[in-house]
Write a protein that holds these residues in place. Structure first.
Motif, PDB file in Angstrom:
ATOM      1  N   LEU A  69      60.410  23.644  32.797  1.00  0.00           N
ATOM      2  CA  LEU A  69      59.391  22.700  32.353  1.00  0.00           C
ATOM      3  C   LEU A  69      59.994  21.460  31.707  1.00  0.00           C
ATOM      4  O   LEU A  69      59.556  20.333  31.948  1.00  0.00           O
ATOM      5  CB  LEU A  69      58.433  23.373  31.362  1.00  0.00           C
ATOM      6  N   THR A  70      61.005  21.650  30.858  1.00  0.00           N
ATOM      7  CA  THR A  70      61.523  20.530  30.054  1.00  0.00           C
ATOM      8  C   THR A  70      62.709  19.830  30.690  1.00  0.00           C
ATOM      9  O   THR A  70      62.984  18.672  30.353  1.00  0.00           O
ATOM     10  CB  THR A  70      61.933  21.022  28.662  1.00  0.00           C
ATOM     11  N   GLY A  71      63.443  20.505  31.596  1.00  0.00           N
ATOM     12  CA  GLY A  71      64.619  19.884  32.183  1.00  0.00           C
ATOM     13  C   GLY A  71      65.648  19.555  31.122  1.00  0.00           C
ATOM     14  O   GLY A  71      66.020  20.398  30.307  1.00  0.00           O
ATOM     15  N   LEU A  72      66.104  18.294  31.089  1.00  0.00           N
ATOM     16  CA  LEU A  72      67.093  17.858  30.097  1.00  0.00           C
ATOM     17  C   LEU A  72      66.443  17.282  28.847  1.00  0.00           C
ATOM     18  O   LEU A  72      67.146  16.850  27.929  1.00  0.00           O
ATOM     19  CB  LEU A  72      68.027  16.809  30.719  1.00  0.00           C
ATOM     20  N   HIS A  73      65.121  17.258  28.800  1.00  0.00           N
ATOM     21  CA  HIS A  73      64.426  16.669  27.651  1.00  0.00           C
ATOM     22  C   HIS A  73      64.239  17.737  26.577  1.00  0.00           C
ATOM     23  O   HIS A  73      63.128  18.183  26.300  1.00  0.00           O
ATOM     24  CB  HIS A  73      63.078  16.101  28.092  1.00  0.00           C
ATOM     25  N   GLN A  74      65.324  18.192  25.988  1.00  0.00           N
ATOM     26  CA  GLN A  74      65.263  19.274  25.004  1.00  0.00           C
ATOM     27  C   GLN A  74      66.420  19.151  24.031  1.00  0.00           C
ATOM     28  O   GLN A  74      67.408  18.460  24.299  1.00  0.00           O
ATOM     29  CB  GLN A  74      65.311  20.642  25.692  1.00  0.00           C
ATOM     30  N   HIS A  75      66.289  19.825  22.899  1.00  0.00           N
ATOM     31  CA  HIS A  75      67.385  19.906  21.937  1.00  0.00           C
ATOM     32  C   HIS A  75      67.306  21.240  21.218  1.00  0.00           C
ATOM     33  O   HIS A  75      66.253  21.885  21.180  1.00  0.00           O
ATOM     34  CB  HIS A  75      67.346  18.739  20.944  1.00  0.00           C
ATOM     35  N   THR A  76      68.435  21.658  20.669  1.00  0.00           N
ATOM     36  CA  THR A  76      68.519  22.939  19.988  1.00  0.00           C
ATOM     37  C   THR A  76      68.948  22.740  18.548  1.00  0.00           C
ATOM     38  O   THR A  76      69.481  21.704  18.166  1.00  0.00           O
ATOM     39  CB  THR A  76      69.521  23.882  20.685  1.00  0.00           C
ATOM     40  N   GLY A  77      68.694  23.759  17.734  1.00  0.00           N
ATOM     41  CA  GLY A  77      69.074  23.737  16.323  1.00  0.00           C
ATOM     42  C   GLY A  77      68.749  25.076  15.713  1.00  0.00           C
ATOM     43  O   GLY A  77      68.614  26.072  16.425  1.00  0.00           O
ATOM     44  N   ASN A  78      68.623  25.132  14.399  1.00  0.00           N
ATOM     45  CA  ASN A  78      68.261  26.354  13.690  1.00  0.00           C
ATOM     46  C   ASN A  78      66.929  26.166  12.988  1.00  0.00           C
ATOM     47  O   ASN A  78      66.576  25.066  12.556  1.00  0.00           O
ATOM     48  CB  ASN A  78      69.327  26.734  12.646  1.00  0.00           C
ATOM     49  N   TRP A  79      66.175  27.267  12.855  1.00  0.00           N
ATOM     50  CA  TRP A  79      64.946  27.228  12.078  1.00  0.00           C
ATOM     51  C   TRP A  79      65.292  27.001  10.608  1.00  0.00           C
ATOM     52  O   TRP A  79      66.320  27.489  10.122  1.00  0.00           O
ATOM     53  CB  TRP A  79      64.175  28.542  12.234  1.00  0.00           C
ATOM     54  N   PRO A  80      64.468  26.262   9.877  1.00  0.00           N
ATOM     55  CA  PRO A  80      64.769  25.990   8.463  1.00  0.00           C
ATOM     56  C   PRO A  80      64.962  27.273   7.663  1.00  0.00           C
ATOM     57  O   PRO A  80      64.125  28.169   7.682  1.00  0.00           O
ATOM     58  CB  PRO A  80      63.513  25.229   7.986  1.00  0.00           C
ATOM     59  N   GLY A  81      66.109  27.371   6.990  1.00  0.00           N
ATOM     60  CA  GLY A  81      66.397  28.529   6.153  1.00  0.00           C
ATOM     61  C   GLY A  81      66.800  29.764   6.930  1.00  0.00           C
ATOM     62  O   GLY A  81      66.935  30.843   6.351  1.00  0.00           O
ATOM     63  N   LYS A  82      67.003  29.637   8.247  1.00  0.00           N
ATOM     64  CA  LYS A  82      67.342  30.801   9.076  1.00  0.00           C
ATOM     65  C   LYS A  82      68.594  30.494   9.886  1.00  0.00           C
ATOM     66  O   LYS A  82      68.968  29.341  10.107  1.00  0.00           O
ATOM     67  CB  LYS A  82      66.199  31.144  10.036  1.00  0.00           C
ATOM     68  N   THR A  83      69.241  31.572  10.344  1.00  0.00           N
ATOM     69  CA  THR A  83      70.353  31.420  11.281  1.00  0.00           C
ATOM     70  C   THR A  83      69.874  31.643  12.704  1.00  0.00           C
ATOM     71  O   THR A  83      70.677  31.842  13.617  1.00  0.00           O
ATOM     72  CB  THR A  83      71.472  32.428  10.951  1.00  0.00           C
ATOM     73  N   VAL A  84      68.560  31.625  12.910  1.00  0.00           N
ATOM     74  CA  VAL A  84      67.970  31.854  14.220  1.00  0.00           C
ATOM     75  C   VAL A  84      67.890  30.523  14.960  1.00  0.00           C
ATOM     76  O   VAL A  84      67.398  29.527  14.434  1.00  0.00           O
ATOM     77  CB  VAL A  84      66.560  32.473  14.090  1.00  0.00           C
ATOM     78  N   GLU A  85      68.375  30.513  16.199  1.00  0.00           N
ATOM     79  CA  GLU A  85      68.399  29.281  16.981  1.00  0.00           C
ATOM     80  C   GLU A  85      67.004  28.917  17.471  1.00  0.00           C
ATOM     81  O   GLU A  85      66.191  29.775  17.797  1.00  0.00           O
ATOM     82  CB  GLU A  85      69.348  29.447  18.174  1.00  0.00           C
ATOM     83  N   THR A  86      66.732  27.632  17.512  1.00  0.00           N
ATOM     84  CA  THR A  86      65.470  27.134  18.038  1.00  0.00           C
ATOM     85  C   THR A  86      65.747  26.122  19.143  1.00  0.00           C
ATOM     86  O   THR A  86      66.756  25.423  19.117  1.00  0.00           O
ATOM     87  CB  THR A  86      64.618  26.469  16.940  1.00  0.00           C
ATOM     88  N   ALA A  87      64.856  26.081  20.110  1.00  0.00           N
ATOM     89  CA  ALA A  87      64.946  25.086  21.177  1.00  0.00           C
ATOM     90  C   ALA A  87      63.590  24.406  21.308  1.00  0.00           C
ATOM     91  O   ALA A  87      62.552  25.072  21.307  1.00  0.00           O
ATOM     92  CB  ALA A  87      65.343  25.747  22.493  1.00  0.00           C
ATOM     93  N   GLN A  88      63.602  23.100  21.406  1.00  0.00           N
ATOM     94  CA  GLN A  88      62.363  22.334  21.522  1.00  0.00           C
ATOM     95  C   GLN A  88      62.553  21.260  22.583  1.00  0.00           C
ATOM     96  O   GLN A  88      63.605  20.622  22.650  1.00  0.00           O
ATOM     97  CB  GLN A  88      61.993  21.693  20.178  1.00  0.00           C
ATOM     98  N   GLY A  89      61.563  21.104  23.431  1.00  0.00           N
ATOM     99  CA  GLY A  89      61.647  20.113  24.497  1.00  0.00           C
ATOM    100  C   GLY A  89      60.286  19.539  24.793  1.00  0.00           C
ATOM    101  O   GLY A  89      59.288  19.879  24.152  1.00  0.00           O
ATOM    102  N   GLN A  90      60.243  18.657  25.791  1.00  0.00           N
ATOM    103  CA  GLN A  90      58.982  18.030  26.139  1.00  0.00           C
ATOM    104  C   GLN A  90      58.883  17.833  27.639  1.00  0.00           C
ATOM    105  O   GLN A  90      59.890  17.787  28.346  1.00  0.00           O
ATOM    106  CB  GLN A  90      58.835  16.686  25.425  1.00  0.00           C
ATOM    107  N   PHE A  91      57.662  17.745  28.113  1.00  0.00           N
ATOM    108  CA  PHE A  91      57.408  17.410  29.516  1.00  0.00           C
ATOM    109  C   PHE A  91      56.086  16.656  29.592  1.00  0.00           C
ATOM    110  O   PHE A  91      55.267  16.702  28.665  1.00  0.00           O
ATOM    111  CB  PHE A  91      57.387  18.665  30.394  1.00  0.00           C
ATOM    112  N   VAL A  92      55.916  15.951  30.679  1.00  0.00           N
ATOM    113  CA  VAL A  92      54.717  15.143  30.885  1.00  0.00           C
ATOM    114  C   VAL A  92      53.998  15.656  32.113  1.00  0.00           C
ATOM    115  O   VAL A  92      54.608  15.877  33.177  1.00  0.00           O
ATOM    116  CB  VAL A  92      55.065  13.643  31.056  1.00  0.00           C
TER     117      VAL A  92
END
Length: 484
Positions: A30-53
């Motif tokens: 869905l997102t292709g290359l329009h995404q980024h990763t990081g950690n949830w605030p206060g956690k060592t759990v990885e998060t990924a967030q992206g967008q599509f139109v």
């Protein structure tokens, strides 16, 4: 990767699902290359967030950690639960595995109790077809209260049907699951007070969680909705209803088990009405293996035999490559020592550098590397064959008595290996230091006191380095085992 700015009017969608259902594949398609990763605030759990139109509308997609249930037992499950309950998402997509839909429906039902703005995405439809599994998606939608249900094969693309379902998704109330009368009465008693703080349709699910007294959820409430816990009238009603439930034989743990049992039974009913499995040889073989590996008579003995074989192979089998590594690395040590002495390096340098730093590194590599190189591939093979979830299932009942879950048995195996190798490493370090001191004492009988003093100081100076580096690396490996 630099993330593109997400428009303020973008619709936020939470992407949830069990582990290994192809959720990340759906996210990437869905997102292709329009995404980024990081950690949830206060956690060592990885998060990924992206967008599509889609259809000139921008969607922000948040890939939640894989979870089997919203009754959280880990940091990943806590993050997924908190975002679905308290996050900013306007809708949720729950990805399911078409080949084992019944297990996935538990999470679907729990999500629907929080919000009705859900699209159920049944992934791996191609794999289900190969296994002669037929799913009536329209009937499944009806059984789930009319929420959109789409079937996809994310690896092959073709997610237009999912995008269309999201674009056409209407506002819907949360689905109500019917619980035993005493539970329904307790929920109704506290619901009006809860709705003051949570006016949407998810208030009923919130009331249920307040009654079951889950400590992890109460900690999240202190962060996201502390007013609920500070309302004395509400807390008084919860206390009274808990006392009434206890009189009916439902303690907090028993209530949680009852809620889970109702959800599981409902998932079974939905599965039987929507899914048809043809009697193909592969399905019959899987059922026979399940019966063999999870039954009370054969499941535990087979599990003990396999784990014993893996541990024996790891501990005993690692001795041979460990000896080869040790021989090669310590042969190089002698060459390094001779080279430094030939260029006139002082004893205070060669001792800590070669006998301290290099020897410690050689010990750690020769002692720790072979067991890890055997153990983790063995566990990976067992996981790929689908056996590790069955081990967790077999031990879950016993681990619950210690307020743990069956998955922690796998971590215990890893920690056992790490601690065994750490003990072995410390024993080798201590023995080597003792032998070095004995050699210095023997040499001192035939030399002056000055060389004896210099050699002893060198060995004692390198001893803390040996022990500290060996123990710290071993503890680091232990921490790595926990994170696995």
């Amino acid at each position: 990767m630099c993330a593109e700015a997400i428009p303020a009017n973008a619709r936020t969608i939470a992407l949830a699902g069990n582990p290994n259902v192809g959720k990340s594949t759906v996210f990437n398609e869905l997102t292709g290359l329009h995404q980024h990763t990081g950690n949830w605030p206060g956690k060592t759990v990885e998060t990924a967030q992206g967008q599509f139109v889609f259809q000139n509308k921008t969607y922000s997609l948040v890939d939640l950690p894989g979870t089997y249930s919203l009754f959280a037992h880990s940091a990943e499950e806590t993050v997924a639960r908190d975002y679905l309950c308290f996050g900013e998402a306007q809708a949720a997509v729950v990805v399911c595995d078409a080949t084992c839909l019944e297990r996935n429906l538990n999470l679907v039902l729990q999500t629907l109790e929080i919000t009705g703005n859900v699209v159920v995405c049944v992934n791996l439809m191609d794999e289900a077809k190969k296994k002669h599994i037929r799913i009536d998606l329209q009937r499944l939608s009806q059984e789930l209260g009319g929420v959109p249900v789409v079937g996809v094969s994310a690896r092959s693309g073709g997610l237009d049907v999912l995008e269309t379902a999201l674009a056409d998704l209407p506002e819907r109330p949360a689905v109500q699951i019917t619980y035993p009368p005493e539970v329904e009465q307790a929920v109704a008693s506290v619901l009006l007070q809860v709705e003051k703080y949570r006016p949407d349709s998810g208030a009923r699910w919130l009331a249920l969680r307040l009654l079951d007294g889950d400590k992890s959820f109460l900690e999240s409430l202190r962060t996201y909705c502390p007013a609920l816990l500070q309302d004395r009238e509400l807390q008084g009603k919860i206390k009274d209803e808990k006392a009434t439930l206890r009189k009916n034989g439902l303690s907090e743990d028993a209530l949680r088990d009852e809620i889970t049992a109702v959800l599981v039974r409902r998932a079974e009913q939905i599965y039987r009405s929507c899914v048809v499995r043809e009697n193909c040889p592969a399905a019959m073989r899987d059922r026979k293996l399940d019966h063999l590996l999870t039954s009370r008579a054969t499941g535990i003995p087979i599990m003990l035999a396999l784990l014993a074989a893996v541990l024996w192979l790891t501990i005993t089998g690692a001795n041979y490559p460990s000896d080869l590594l040790s021989t090669g690395l310590f042969a190089l040590q002698d060459a390094m020592l001779s080279g430094l002495q030939s260029i006139g390096a002082p004893q205070w340098l060669t001792g800590p550098l070669v006998m301290g730093v290099y020897r410690t590194l050689a010990w750690v590599v020769s002692v720790m590397l072979p067991p890890m190189a055997i153990f983790f591939p063995c566990f990976t093979l067992l996981e790929d064959f689908g056996y590790l979830p069955r081990v967790a299932f077999n031990l879950d009942h016993n681990f619950k008595k210690a307020h743990a879950c069956g998955k922690q048995a796998l971590t215990m195996c890893m920690v056992f290996i790490s601690l065994h190798q750490m003990r072995h490493l410390i024993f080798i370090v201590s023995s080597s230091i003792h032998m070095d001191l004995m050699r210095v004492d023997i040499r001192s009988r035939f030399s002056s006191s000055v060389p004896f003093f210099n050699n002893t100081v060198s060995i004692l100076a390198s001893a803390p380095i040996n022990i500290f580096k060996g123990a710290s690396i071993s503890l680091w490996l232990d921490a790595s085992s926990f994170s696995k």
